[in-house]
Design a protein around this motif. Sequence first.
Motif, PDB file in Angstrom:
ATOM      1  N   ASP A 269       0.738  -0.947   0.184  1.00  0.00           N
ATOM      2  CA  ASP A 269      -0.406  -0.109   0.373  1.00  0.00           C
ATOM      3  C   ASP A 269       0.874   1.436   0.099  1.00  0.00           C
ATOM      4  O   ASP A 269       1.381   1.431   1.109  1.00  0.00           O
TER       5      ASP A 269
ATOM      6  N   SER B 244      -0.056   4.329   1.846  1.00  0.00           N
ATOM      7  CA  SER B 244       0.097   4.132   3.097  1.00  0.00           C
ATOM      8  C   SER B 244       1.218   3.871   3.489  1.00  0.00           C
ATOM      9  O   SER B 244       2.026   4.144   5.125  1.00  0.00           O
TER      10      SER B 244
ATOM     11  N   GLU C 119       2.912   1.023   3.801  1.00  0.00           N
ATOM     12  CA  GLU C 119       2.767  -0.343   4.408  1.00  0.00           C
ATOM     13  C   GLU C 119       3.003  -1.305   2.989  1.00  0.00           C
ATOM     14  O   GLU C 119       2.271  -1.719   2.377  1.00  0.00           O
TER      15      GLU C 119
ATOM     16  N   THR D 283       2.825  -2.902  11.741  1.00  0.00           N
ATOM     17  CA  THR D 283       1.693  -2.991  12.071  1.00  0.00           C
ATOM     18  C   THR D 283       0.796  -3.887  12.252  1.00  0.00           C
ATOM     19  O   THR D 283      -0.609  -3.179  12.667  1.00  0.00           O
TER      20      THR D 283
ATOM     21  N   PRO E 148      -3.229   2.890  12.523  1.00  0.00           N
ATOM     22  CA  PRO E 148      -1.432   2.611  13.646  1.00  0.00           C
ATOM     23  C   PRO E 148      -2.202   3.460  14.564  1.00  0.00           C
ATOM     24  O   PRO E 148      -1.064   2.880  15.317  1.00  0.00           O
TER      25      PRO E 148
ATOM     26  N   ARG F  44       5.700  -0.587   8.334  1.00  0.00           N
ATOM     27  CA  ARG F  44       5.600  -0.266   7.775  1.00  0.00           C
ATOM     28  C   ARG F  44       7.017   0.446   6.915  1.00  0.00           C
ATOM     29  O   ARG F  44       8.139  -0.221   7.207  1.00  0.00           O
TER      30      ARG F  44
ATOM     31  N   THR G 138      -7.504   3.986  10.861  1.00  0.00           N
ATOM     32  CA  THR G 138      -7.354   3.666   9.723  1.00  0.00           C
ATOM     33  C   THR G 138      -6.272   3.812   8.234  1.00  0.00           C
ATOM     34  O   THR G 138      -5.674   4.863   9.297  1.00  0.00           O
ATOM     35  N   THR G 139      -5.752   3.247   7.770  1.00  0.00           N
ATOM     36  CA  THR G 139      -4.575   3.672   6.992  1.00  0.00           C
ATOM     37  C   THR G 139      -4.770   4.828   6.012  1.00  0.00           C
ATOM     38  O   THR G 139      -6.308   5.145   6.036  1.00  0.00           O
ATOM     39  N   TRP G 140      -3.969   5.393   5.699  1.00  0.00           N
ATOM     40  CA  TRP G 140      -3.959   7.252   4.430  1.00  0.00           C
ATOM     41  C   TRP G 140      -5.032   6.575   3.262  1.00  0.00           C
ATOM     42  O   TRP G 140      -5.917   6.543   3.401  1.00  0.00           O
TER      43      TRP G 140
ATOM     44  N   THR H 282       1.350   5.635   9.076  1.00  0.00           N
ATOM     45  CA  THR H 282       1.107   4.973   8.556  1.00  0.00           C
ATOM     46  C   THR H 282      -0.162   5.006   7.617  1.00  0.00           C
ATOM     47  O   THR H 282      -1.446   4.151   7.139  1.00  0.00           O
ATOM     48  N   GLY H 283      -0.951   5.917   9.087  1.00  0.00           N
ATOM     49  CA  GLY H 283      -2.371   5.813   8.935  1.00  0.00           C
ATOM     50  C   GLY H 283      -3.100   7.308   9.685  1.00  0.00           C
ATOM     51  O   GLY H 283      -1.839   8.802  10.003  1.00  0.00           O
TER      52      GLY H 283
END
Lengths: 527, 527
Positions: free
Chosen positions: A160, A163, A165, A224, A241, A269, B399-401, B438-439
């Motif tokens: 991702d 994000s 990740e 994460t 997170p 991450r 949550t994640t971005w 990450t979010g």
Amino acid sequence: MRWNGWGDPSRAKGLPLAVRTLLPLLLGRIRRPEPPVALDAVQLAPSALTADDLAAFRAAVGPQHVDDSAESRIRHAGGRSTPDLLRRRQVEQAAPDAVVRPSTHDEVRACLDVAVDRGIALIPFGGGTSVVGALDPERGGHRAVVSLDLRRLDGLLSLDEISGEAVLAAGTSGPEAEALLAAHGLELGHFPQSFRYATIGGFAAARSSGQNSAGNGRFDAMVTGIRVATPTGDIELGRAPGSAAGPDLVRIFLGSEGIFGVITEVRVRVHPIPRGRVFESWTFPDFAAGVEGLRRVAQHGGGPTVIRLSDEAETAVSLAQIGRIGKALAKGASVVTVYEGERIAERRARVSAHLASAGGSSAGEGAAEDWLEGRFDGPYLRDSLLDAGVFCETLETATTWSNLHALRSAVADALTRGFAEAGAKSYVMCHVSHGYPTGASLYFTVLAGIRSDPLTVWGLVKAGANDAILAAGGTISHHHAVGRDHAPWLAEEIGDTGVRILAAIKRELDPAGILNPGAVIPLERTR
Amino acid sequence: MRWNGWGDPSRAKGLPLAVRTLLPLLLGRIRRPEPPVALDAVQLAPSALTADDLAAFRAAVGPQHVDDSAESRIRHAGGRSTPDLLRRRQVEQAAPDAVVRPSTHDEVRACLDVAVDRGIALIPFGGGTSVVGALDPERGGHRAVVSLDLRRLDGLLSLDEISGEAVLAAGTSGPEAEALLAAHGLELGHFPQSFRYATIGGFAAARSSGQNSAGNGRFDAMVTGIRVATPTGDIELGRAPGSAAGPDLVRIFLGSEGIFGVITEVRVRVHPIPRGRVFESWTFPDFAAGVEGLRRVAQHGGGPTVIRLSDEAETAVSLAQIGRIGKALAKGASVVTVYEGERIAERRARVSAHLASAGGSSAGEGAAEDWLEGRFDGPYLRDSLLDAGVFCETLETATTWSNLHALRSAVADALTRGFAEAGAKSYVMCHVSHGYPTGASLYFTVLAGIRSDPLTVWGLVKAGANDAILAAGGTISHHHAVGRDHAPWLAEEIGDTGVRILAAIKRELDPAGILNPGAVIPLERTR
């Protein structure tokens, strides 16, 4: 990996002349040991697995991935502590009864089911680099023990980029993970000394710290999310997170060293591959001044990617290794700093100001660059020392800044005294590899001229050092983890209530007690 | 603390004219509710404690610290969620059977022993600011329930200035802790909206996040050690800032909300009181652009002390509150940044560059300064809204971005739809209060014109929002925690294996099930 030593045999190197000259001065006359036993001369007990057991594992992972050959069993007989290597030099060795290599989460699940049904212990095995006895072939009262080699669970399972990740299969090695991420311009940036062999799942299971952890954080801080197959059910954790949804259960599996379940996937991450790298080494009049410099950097936020401090003894030997023992540098303690990524000049200026304010003097790039180049090679040197009859091992701990000097003295004294009681001269070196706002790690390397039975002597010396660590307020491990070697001291560190918590989780998730018996918590506490 | 609302009655404020004008436009005609019941008109069931029970608790904490007066019982009847406040407006109320106030770890230990011996449930009570039902007087099948008020465990127990660590008694409130540390030039720097009342132990037990967490970290990250009294033994954890000595057991108690034991002492990281403070607010064309700005700051390391983003709906109402609704600002989303401590100019320049690159425009200091001034006052506004017949509540997730917008839509839709199904117009606002690499978190404030039975209506709407959070991949709480209100959804979030882990720890540490029954894990899963 060399079966009875470290790494790639073609990279092995002899002892530098300066070190060979130095050793008798430090350790007295050294007796050259018997040459190590050859692989095909090792004697193992026959595998305790029945044909039905093997058939069941073959059904779980495919026939070609169950291996009870002597060579495979020996290659999975332990990790890479000095005692492990000394045991690999003996004729009679203990080893798991077979090696089983699943390639997916579901195959791991199937192996757990076979092991529970048949009462067979399983030792999860990643890169095989444990130095704390986490891979000993301990049956824990079961009739057989199998090494569950996870290296076939490899690959980048998802990414991702928004994000930052990545989900990596647990058996992916450090270099493989970096290569997979580099194809996307990304980096994990976790470089423990075991980097070339250790796996993502191993980093998580053992709460690894890396050489760049000052910049990128401990592996704990990179994780994460996690997927685990336990003997009684699967679990996937890590939704966000920041969460206040009850206790952070990811943290129960980080540091669990395979006793609760098998980690099959790790979400981490990642960040863009840093551009640019700058080195600077520093000298300090003494270790205490260097500690003060590192404390200022850790508490006031300088931002080095790497920062580490070697005491006077380690500085001298490091310089000897690169043929510079005569240099003025050798008179004090030395610090290596490395900066990677964004705003290097600004970060370097800030760190430099803190180090200078504590009495440090910049010593140019050379020593830091040398350190970086050789940073994964320490274990090769150990092999050469063992071949030369010099005992060499490391151990580590951490504490608060205010307690750092007392802890260092207590451990160094215990080591020196322990060897002396065994009639061995020793040389104790120490470095600080990780600084935090509230404290730091201490990493000891010991050399000793043990005349006979080094396993027994080291067992006693190491027990004394562990006692000293706990008595002086340190933790039993900063990043080597617990395994079987530290389990009795972990029990002391977290107390009876702490052990009861771990044992309760163990009984719930692994009621048959098949997973890595005796690691983390002493065997008798898990029954 | 006002018994049936928030805070200090002298600080209560009416609704600003602009808000009063706005409300009917947003929510339609609003029915003014019945005036709240007076404290002495509340009807409680008689205390279920026997004279022997009371005597036993008196022996544990001293006679003057056991209180079964109606007023004390009502003041410990719950937390400060909107449902709590609506229940405080009813004539018949449920309350604990007494309030017991220990002042030391040993007195807590003694209270646990009394409760176990006599089969009485205990609800640990700090500042009383839970908004998730963690303080409901739930007996969990026992014959009585006692509120264990921990406010007398207060004070700075020790301070290590070299390491930057302080040990605070768990009942110390936010302002008390800051005052104690300020005497040494130090700051904890944790400022949740509940700061003025909530306690150090509560921050730890609920995994609090504060308004300065961008700069100082979540409370989780500040805790370096903990002391806990469990029904079956004490535990002290946290030897070193970096440790690989098994799973980090501190994390089992962070977020445990009193179900495993009573946190009596917390060791925290402290830092010098920051000098200087700079404010800057920003406007963005829309929420999405603002999210992109926050993501760049979080991933590239800007270093604000505070950074938060309000969506268009929240921006408009915030401006109305301060009489600026007509301003151009109201057309987009808004960001507040605050910088404290070292290198402010450098950090501000870096953050500003990221925000500008994402489409933000600086809007001066005013709005950010107003936000800081009023940052603890939101709950007073809610009291005024409830008095005016407007339902107001908050909920949050993270949550994640990459999933942030989908999650926000899902929750906002669930809220709007839920109220509409109950025939109520609603207005949903959202802000991002915390960004991570990450979010990020999402914090929703909802206003609704509920005509009758708001407790039932909100119960349905909130259940729908919780379902939407989990279905869209969010965590059930970013910082409000679980309590009883979120327990069924936590079970879904962590799955059966996760619940089994928590239940196994609970059974081991609290086999009688006396501690905060039904919080975190549904009651039926702990038996």
